[in-house]
Design a protein around this motif. Structure first.
Motif, PDB file in Angstrom:
ATOM      1  N   ILE A  96       0.690  -0.132  -1.776  1.00 10.15           N
ATOM      2  CA  ILE A  96      -0.395  -0.673  -2.607  1.00 10.15           C
ATOM      3  C   ILE A  96      -0.037  -0.502  -4.083  1.00 10.15           C
ATOM      4  N   ILE A  97       0.425   0.693  -4.412  1.00  7.52           N
ATOM      5  CA  ILE A  97       0.791   0.962  -5.810  1.00  7.52           C
ATOM      6  C   ILE A  97       1.965   0.076  -6.219  1.00  7.52           C
ATOM      7  N   GLN A  98       2.970   0.047  -5.340  1.00  8.65           N
ATOM      8  CA  GLN A  98       4.179  -0.705  -5.677  1.00  8.65           C
ATOM      9  C   GLN A  98       3.870  -2.182  -5.928  1.00  8.65           C
ATOM     10  N   GLU A  99       2.989  -2.737  -5.095  1.00  8.41           N
ATOM     11  CA  GLU A  99       2.651  -4.161  -5.286  1.00  8.41           C
ATOM     12  C   GLU A  99       1.968  -4.396  -6.611  1.00  8.41           C
ATOM     13  N   ASP A 100       1.035  -3.499  -6.956  1.00 10.36           N
ATOM     14  CA  ASP A 100       0.322  -3.671  -8.220  1.00 10.36           C
ATOM     15  C   ASP A 100       1.275  -3.580  -9.405  1.00 10.36           C
ATOM     16  N   ILE A 101       2.271  -2.691  -9.288  1.00 12.47           N
ATOM     17  CA  ILE A 101       3.259  -2.601 -10.369  1.00 12.47           C
ATOM     18  C   ILE A 101       4.056  -3.900 -10.451  1.00 12.47           C
ATOM     19  N   LYS A 102       4.508  -4.377  -9.266  1.00  8.13           N
ATOM     20  CA  LYS A 102       5.353  -5.586  -9.259  1.00  8.13           C
ATOM     21  C   LYS A 102       4.600  -6.794  -9.779  1.00  8.13           C
ATOM     22  N   LYS A 103       3.309  -6.824  -9.464  1.00 12.51           N
ATOM     23  CA  LYS A 103       2.510  -7.954  -9.940  1.00 12.51           C
ATOM     24  C   LYS A 103       2.233  -7.863 -11.437  1.00 12.51           C
TER      25      LYS A 103
END
Lengths: 167, 301, 666, 326, 210
Positions: free
Chosen positions: C61-68
């Motif tokens: 979840i965290i990683q996706e928000d960073i990537k986005k």
């Protein structure tokens, strides 16, 4: 919190606790692991060593509305950084004389040595301090200043001290 | 150091000889010890069974009177020769000072009587004072009479060592042995010196209480003692006064003098028997045990 | 306070993630309330909750928000940072975020687990989240520095745990320095006759390992030696070892023991430590025949040469000229990357329980003394005899001496029930005496342990459930004359019993070594209340300590039997090997740094740095911090009179804002 | 173009700041020629009504010295704030509260009693105390209200710049005026002095040992200070390390320790706390009793560490216990 | 089977008092009672345990389980001579002697102590004498006690009494403090306190039931 009425009987003390990473913070974790229930009034700010504790932090906490400040470090001789706790002790000793002169009761600012194994001491000290501060009543410097500053709109104590130079 | 004397009820009746000898000995040692004015019962054992709080309040009054009589000085010792009084006062002091809820009630009661509690007063047993406040060598130097052939079994009983052993080892107290060695006497090692004498059970449930006392006497005799010294009026009473009854009950001949430690001590210091209340004993110290001491140093050797 | 007002990075985008930790947090904290508050905090662009943030889906979840691109810094409110900070930092790094743009709010150990009222717990959680957000706004990207790990290892203590760890490491090809303070390795295990529950011979299984240590090319064994100095940090420790003089040249001595024979003392005269005082030794001795190294040692306290310069028959008889009365203490220094502490335990001093009469009655023994009595190589050749040399007809074994007792040690020593059973069996076997075991609770969890208990029950050992009140020598009945009398309540019957016996064995518990406190100070680790070395986590990091690179093995960490000690020693060796295999350690970038433009060169900081990491740059007349020496305590920062010194991850403004955050009362 | 209008005003201060303006000597002529002084009660005959008559923001810059501790001072600075484009807090008292700010360890009652009744030079048997309103046959008389708490200027009105010092050093005044006239102004809120501590150009700095650890503190009258060596290293509480430079270290040059009138650098929030921390860091002991003994030599910690800055400190004033608030 | 006196030994939960343990544990430091591991050290050390109907260890277990009636009517607590050996040796530092006192007080308050047993009688006589006069008069106390428990004993003990009398160790003089008023005010205060507490407890109980 139900302490809107600061002077009322349902006063809940606000305590800021500065715990060193190696002993006291770990002890607080241990208290948690052991499910030792204690007063929720203390909120912990982690620092690596009690030697990092700048007396400004204590005053800032009081200024920001804390009724008490608890400083937790390793026992003498146990500091992870050899003697940071002694440095904390030197500063605390001088700070205490200053606070006394400023009318802040001794029980409001407390230094405790709590080893990593002393989860029960975290529980005891926080409970004890919460009750002591509860007896003393609220400090709430911020509110006093607002009351006294009612002559004008914005109390701007400390304005000069803007933190400059981004770190 | 100021000393106040707390006699307690027994030292005024069955334990009269304890009072007589205690006052004679302290006088001989040049120690001033005024009686606590208008003292009351310590609230001991039996009282505790009915109301703990009232018991603490009673001791509270004694401690408060002591503080007043000593003009609030911080170095006053309230000296109790009775083990039960010593414990009653010590326990009350501890509980009053340790538990705020007890403190507040005792304070309230005392205030109602126009009194006030202060932490200053030290509760001491007479044995503690005589052993620890006096240089034992100076006691040796005062020995005037050599008590030949006296083999002393020192009996502590319960309440001067338990639950608080403030001046001696809880499991193996040695104060009295040290004192009697200083007085030039032989002491007997026996394992029962802190075992209970039966307390008031000797009178209430005598078959049980007297058996406890009997065990002590038998073992002391078996280990070669020919006199037992005690530091408590009830212990002395139990061990001495029921001896003829015990002899019948346990079909054994029980006959050994049991004195207050101050009586035997007084004898060594050359105080007349009468002044020590020795005439009040059921089982007397045989005549002629006394012979003049050859001098303090010699006794030590 | 204006210094605390809105002076953060205006473009900061904070993601806040609240963990339920199953019901560990969610059961005590209204998670949704915390999320709602977090959403309103300045700078927060994302606030979410999830069942287990530390799980893979949680991290994703965290990683996706960073990537986005939704967030550039992260706050996770979950457990203690000491637990999962590395996890989340790692997750951020994997998503190309900077791992130090991260702050954790500890709402489990510090909130949900210690707070009764759900409302108050929720309030406290909100404040801790607000504090973390306020602080993370001022975080800066940082990088960790790497330092190589020295592949050598120091092992302190040559009992079974130290021996096993040393062999494991050495067999893996690593250089091991094994330091033992006694003249021989072997520890307590070398004193035992049999081991429970299998009853296999202790010496038979231990001595081959001792010899292997001695022979191993990768192991340097220093017996009769102490560690006297520890400096440095994980991967790079500098160790000082003091080698005490044994007055026998170790390299020359062949272990013929002729010297001992030749000693002017014809018989042993001094307390034999190895036989716990049950036998006498000469001033020149080996502790026991299988001692490793098998090198004699001279005790200068008792040796007549040292006291009166007598003849030296020992030296004369030695063909190798190995005896050297001029030997001096020597200090050696070695560099290691990791340390395993295996310093063991001591047995409880039974004389502290006065009512059991140890030291008063000669026939009251400690269990360790009886271990020597039953040992075929012991002072009586394996005969269990009384002080008068006769065989006992009845023996009482008292459990829990110095254990489970608030007047001595509160804890259970864990091994006493089992070794008491073993001794009961051996005593019965050797003497055919009546054996009474007095126990509070019989604790036999372990492979084959309960079966061993049953075997003893069937062998006719008497078991009485009741803690012995006292051991005395006064008789009530004729059969008690001349005996030791046990008085105890037989709690299962509900009656007080008096049992006369010839011999009493006190099953003494285990205690931390008397110098454990000095040792832990030297190695910069912690001790528990009872004095045992403290592990990093009681379950998940049982052989690590709070000091990286220092590991624990055996009973120095708490009471343990042999299998547990060996298992832990293996685990400690594995941890050390893992460290060596990675080859480097990453250091937290929480070092101090000077902002030159504000430094007046006043030297206040130099006075208090315990690591001498601060110097004056003579050109600029300002202080400079040597990042390699700085350990990151921050005491100089607190001292700096003009705020020129700051500490990465703990800057003044970060802490000021965190204070303001915790004071966030709703 | 008309000359920019300038106002000077003093509140709770000793008058030293006014002296400092005069100390510009001939430079003042330059100033006078460049500006139009429209209000300066201490030197020129203007009345409050003259200021009230001005248009808002008509004054280019108002230099205000002194702390604020009465309703009159408060009204006046609010008035000047309305009329002036820029307000400069002039000197320690306006900047941080200054010496008058030490009144914050007392409260109004105690101060008035001391001044009007108890002081040895006062004869006031009836114990008459000043009151805000007094009725006399002629009518009602009023006095400004003395505040319970002394404030720095920025605690009462918005302040644009600060000129630190007791009094501000002449060169800093000159530079500030010059900058204002030229319109070369730094960010609002700036303290118009170098942002680095006094040790930076202290002539004694090189005599300071690498590890300046102390076993004893002295007050200036207790020792004869070595005129060459670092004063702090001699156990004198020189606050140079905590204090902004810009004064030319005149005190240190006169062999007296710095007492901190220039205030802290911009990185410090609370001058006294930081000073305390730095000084305590020099204490050379790990024994709690010895530490206490050494620290007991620091006489009057509030007066020492907050000599010029108590109102601007985080604690602001002495706290009188929860029962006495209000 | 003629001699078999069978009875139902089962204990029903409804016959137990679940609040009994709390009541006893409310004495200062009393909550340690819950830490008891039933090791029996107390019974083993107790010089009187061999005469007790239940051992001190069993008393603790019974208190914990709520056997209020059995505990209060047992002889054990009354046989306790307050020698404190159990308290000192208890591995859990349970104040067993204090617990015995607490049980005795409760038994007297609830009137369930063994009625013909002499010890509670002595305690009550002692208490009332001291409460009235501030001191105990041993001679009078003994006489009263013997009269109340076993008047026949008077003759049995006559010899001892006579001996005491002859040696001046027996007196029937009434001992008393001078300022009895002080004591009275103290006791009154404590009784008032006690009544207030009882009243407020009673109110509390009522509310609980609602």
């Amino acid at each position: 919190m139900s302490d809107k009425n600061v002077a009322g009987s349902d006063f809940e003390p606000r305590i800021v606790a500065f715990f060193c990473n190696w002993c006291t913070y770990t002890a607080a974790d241990l208290a948690g692991t052991a499910r030792m229930v204690y007063a929720p009034n203390a909120r912990v700010v982690r620092i690596m060593c009690s030697g990092r504790l700048d007396p400004q932090f204590v005053l800032a906490a009081l200024r920001k509305g804390a009724d008490g400040v608890l400083i937790g470090g390793c026992h003498p001789g146990d500091c992870h950084y050899q003697e940071g706790n002694y440095k904390a002790l030197r500063r605390f000793t001088l700070l205490k004389t200053l606070l006394a002169a400023m009318g802040i009761e001794e029980e409001r600012v407390r230094l405790e040595w709590i080893a990593a194994s002393e989860g029960d001491k975290v529980q005891r000290v926080i409970n004890e301090m919460t009750e002591q501060v509860r007896k003393l009543g609220p400090l709430r410097l911020e509110q006093i200043h607002q009351i006294e500053g009612s002559h004008h709109s914005a109390a701007q104590v400390g304005k000069h001290a803007v933190m400059e130079g981004a770190v | 150091m100021k000393y106040l004397y707390y006699p307690g009820c027994s030292l005024k009746s069955t334990g009269r000889a304890y009072e007589e000898s205690a006052l004679a000995v302290t006088e001989a040692l040049g120690m001033r010890m005024d009686e606590l004015e208008d003292w009351n019962c310590c609230g001991a054992t039996n009282y505790m069974s009915i109301s703990e709080l009232k018991s603490f309040a009673l001791s509270g009054r004694n401690l408060s009177l002591a503080n007043r009589q000593a003009n609030n000085t911080e170095s006053v010792s309230l000296v109790a020769p009775c083990a039960a009084c010593y414990l009653g006062l010590t326990k009350a002091k501890r509980y009053i000072e340790e538990y705020p809820e007890i403190r507040s009630k005792v304070d309230g009661a005392l205030n109602a009587a126009g009194l006030e509690y202060r932490d200053h007063v030290r509760v001491r047993h007479l044995l503690d004072v005589l052993v620890n406040d006096f240089d034992q060598r100076s006691i040796t130097e005062r020995v005037k009479v050599k008590l030949a052939g006296m083999k002393v079994a020192c009996y502590y009983g319960c309440q001067i060592v338990r639950p608080y052993s403030e001046f001696d080892d809880q499991h193996n107290p040695t104060s009295m042995e040290r004192l009697f060695k200083s007085l030039g006497m032989d002491v007997v090692d026996w394992p029962l010196k802190t075992r209970c004498c039966g307390g008031t059970l000797t009178g209430t449930v005598s078959e049980v209480g007297q058996r406890l006392s009997y065990i002590l006497l038998r073992e002391a005799t078996r280990r070669g003692a020919n006199v037992i010294v005690t530091a408590c009026p009830l212990c002395q009473f139990n061990l001495e006064c029921y001896q003829s009854e015990m002899s019948k009950r346990f079909n054994d001949s029980v006959h050994i003098p049991v004195t207050y430690f101050t009586q035997l001590m007084g004898l060594a210091l050359g105080i007349p028997r009468k002044k020590l209340g020795l005439h009040r004993l059921f089982v007397p110290i045989p005549d002629g045990v006394e012979s003049p001491a050859a001098g303090g140093a010699h006794v030590l050797a | 306070m204006s210094s605390l007002d809105n002076k953060h990075n205006g473009s900061a985008r904070v993601g806040v993630y609240i963990c339920h930790c199953g019901i560990n947090i969610a059961g005590k904290v209204h998670i949704q309330d915390v999320v709602d508050i977090a959403k309103k905090l300045p700078g927060v662009t994302v606030a979410k909750e999830y069942k287990f943030m530390c799980s893979d889906p949680g991290q994703e979840i965290i990683q996706e928000d960073i990537k986005k691109g939704l967030i550039d810094r992260v706050v996770v409110a979950s457990c203690s940072p000491l637990m999962h900070e590395p996890t989340f930092r790692g997750a951020m790094a994997k998503a190309d975020g900077n791992p130090f743009m991260f702050q954790m709010a500890n709402i489990r150990e510090h909130v949900s687990w210690v707070t009764k009222d759900k409302g108050l717990a929720t309030d406290k959680s909100k404040a801790l989240v607000a504090a973390a957000v306020a602080r993370v706004m001022f975080h800066q990207p940082l990088t960790k520095t790497q330092v190589p790990v020295n592949p050598n290892v120091l092992i302190v203590g040559g009992g079974i745990a130290g021996i096993h760890a040393a062999l494991t490491m050495a067999n893996a090809g690593k250089k091991v320095y094994l330091v033992e303070r006694e003249p021989t390795i072997g520890g307590h295990m070398a004193k035992f006759d049999k081991t429970f529950p299998t009853l296999d011979c202790s010496a038979c299984i231990l001595t081959p390992k001792m010899s292997a240590v001695r022979a191993h090319p990768n192991i340097t064994l220093w017996t009769y030696s102490d560690v006297v100095g520890v400096d440095g940090f994980v991967g790079n420790f500098k160790i000082k070892v003091k080698l005490r003089p044994r007055y026998v040249i170790e390299e020359e001595c062949v272990g013929c023991l002729e010297c001992i024979e030749a000693c002017i003392f014809k018989h042993g005269k001094f307390k034999d430590e190895f036989n716990v005082g049950l036998a006498k030794r000469k001033p020149i001795y080996v502790p026991f025949p299988q001692a490793t190294p098998l090198v004699a040692v001279i005790d200068p306290e008792t040796c007549a040469y040292f006291r009166a310069k007598c003849k030296k028959p020992c030296a004369d008889v030695c063909e190798k000229k190995a005896i050297d009365f001029n030997q001096k203490e020597e200090i050696v220094e070695v560099d290691v990357g990791s340390i395993i502490l295996a310093t063991g335990f001591k047995t409880f001093d039974a004389s502290r329980v006065a009512r059991y009469g140890y030291g008063k009655y000669p026939n009251v023994y400690t269990s360790l003394e009886v271990e020597r009595l039953v040992n075929a190589a012991g002072p009586t050749g394996g005969e269990v005899v009384l002080a008068n040399g006769k065989k006992p007809k009845s023996v009482a074994i008292i459990h829990c001496v110095g254990s489970r007792d608030a007047n001595s040690n509160k804890y259970c020593s864990k091994v006493c029930c089992m070794y008491s059973l073993k001794l009961a069996h051996l005593v019965k076997e050797r003497t055919e005496a009546d054996v009474y075991n007095f126990y509070i609770d019989m604790r036999t969890p372990g492979k084959g342990y309960e079966e061993f208990y049953e075997r003893l029950l069937l062998e006719g050992i008497n078991f009485i459930r009741g803690r012995v009140a006292e051991v005395t020598d006064w008789a009530m009945t004729p059969d008690e004359e001349e005996k030791l009398v046990i008085r105890a309540e037989d709690t299962l019957v509900g009656k007080v019993r008096r049992i006369p016996v010839d011999m009493v064995v006190l099953a003494v518990g285990m205690e931390a070594q008397p110098d454990a406190d000095d040792v832990r100070r030297m190695f910069n680790i912690s001790c528990s209340h009872e004095g045992w070395f403290l592990e990093r986590h009681p379950k998940l990091a049982p052989v690590s300590t709070l000091t990286d690179g220092v590991f624990l093995a055996g009973a120095c960490q708490g009471p343990k039997d042999i299998p547990d000690s060996v298992a832990q020693a293996g685990a400690a060796a594995a941890e050390a090997l893992a460290l060596i295999d990675i080859g480097h350690v990453e250091l937290e970038p929480n070092t101090a740094f000077v902002r030159d433009e504000f430094c007046s060169g006043c030297r206040t900081c130099m006075n208090i740095c315990p690591f001498s990491a601060i110097a004056i740059d003579t050109e600029k007349d300002t202080a400079v911090v040597n990042g390699a020496l700085c350990k990151g305590c921050g005491t100089c920062v607190a001292a700096c009179p003009s705020g020129a010194l700051q500490q990465n991850l703990f800057t003044d403004e970060q802490i000021f804002h965190e204070i303001e955050g915790v004071m966030n009362y709703v | 173009m008309s000359k920019p209008k300038v106002a000077f005003y003093w509140c709770a201060s000793c008058g030293g700041c006014e002296e400092a303006v005069v100390d510009l000597h001939e430079d003042i002529l330059g100033v006078v020629s460049a500006v139009d002084i429209v209000f300066w009660p201490v030197a020129l005959d203007f009345k409050r009504s003259d200021v009230e008559a001005m248009k808002d923001k008509e004054v280019a810059v108002a230099f205000i010295n002194g702390a604020i501790r009465s309703s009159e001072q408060h009204e006046m600075v609010e008035l000047l704030r309305r009329k002036a484009q820029l307000v400069v807090a002039f000197g320690s008292c306006a900047h941080l509260g200054g010496i008058p700010g030490l009144a914050n360890v007392f409260d109004r009652g105690a101060i008035v009693n001391q001044a009007c009744v108890n002081a040895v030079s006062v004869v006031n048997d009836q114990k008459v105390l000043p009151s805000e309103e007094t009725t006399v046959p002629e009518g009602k008389l009023t006095l400004p209200l003395l505040w319970n708490t002394v404030k720095s200027l920025d605690q009462t009105i918005d302040v644009d710049y600060y000129l630190p010092g007791c009094p501000p050093p002449v060169n800093l005044i000159g530079e500030a005026v010059g900058a204002i006239l030229k319109g070369e102004l730094p960010a609002k809120g700036t303290v118009l002095a170098p942002d680095i501590a006094l040790c930076d150009d202290c002539v004694r700095r090189d005599t300071k040992p690498e590890k300046p650890a102390l076993k004893e503190f002295f007050r200036p009258h207790q020792v004869k200070a070595d005129p060459e060596k670092c004063l702090l290293a001699q156990g004198l509480l020189c606050l140079g390390p905590v204090t902004r430079k810009g004064c030319g270290s005149v005190c240190v040059k006169a062999n007296m320790p710095c007492t901190g009138c220039m205030g802290p650098t911009s990185n410090v929030v609370d001058y006294g706390a930081k000073a305390l921390s730095a000084i305590a860091s020099l204490v050379d002991s790990n024994d709690d009793k010895e530490i206490a003994a050494i620290i007991s030599k620091v006489a009057d910690p509030v007066g020492t560490f907050y000599r010029y800055s108590l109102p601007a400190s985080l604690l602001h004033r002495r706290y009188n216990g929860s029962t006495e608030r209000g | 089977m003629d001699n078999w006196r069978g009875w139902d030994k089962i204990s029903y939960q409804s016959d137990l008092d679940p609040r009994f343990a709390e009541e006893i544990a409310s004495i200062p430091g009393g909550d340690k009672l819950f830490a008891c591991i039933q090791c029996g050290t107390c019974s083993g050390m107790c010089p009187l345990s061999s005469y007790m109907d239940v051992t001190p260890r069993q008393i603790i277990a019974m208190i914990r389980a709520g056997f209020k009636g059995d505990v209060l009517s047992s002889y054990t607590t009354w046989l306790c001579a307050s020698c404190y050996t159990c308290s000192v040796e208890c591995p859990k530092q349970i104040k067993i002697t204090d617990i015995m006192y607490a049980a005795k007080r409760l038994a007297i308050r609830e009137g369930v102590y063994p009625k013909k047993f002499p010890i509670p009688v002595l305690a009550s006589e002692f208490f009332s004498a001291v409460e009235k006069n501030g001191r105990s008069s041993e001679g009078r106390l003994i006489m009263k006690f013997v009269m109340k428990t076993n008047p026949l004993n008077m003759f049995k003990q006559a010899g001892l009494g006579l001996k005491l009398f002859r040696t001046g160790r027996f007196s029937i003089k009434r001992e008393s403090v001078e300022r009895v008023g002080e004591l009275n005010s103290m006791m009154k205060f404590l009784e008032m306190e006690h009544m207030i507490k009882k009243a407020s407890d009673a109110v509390g109980v009522k509310e609980d039931h609602k």
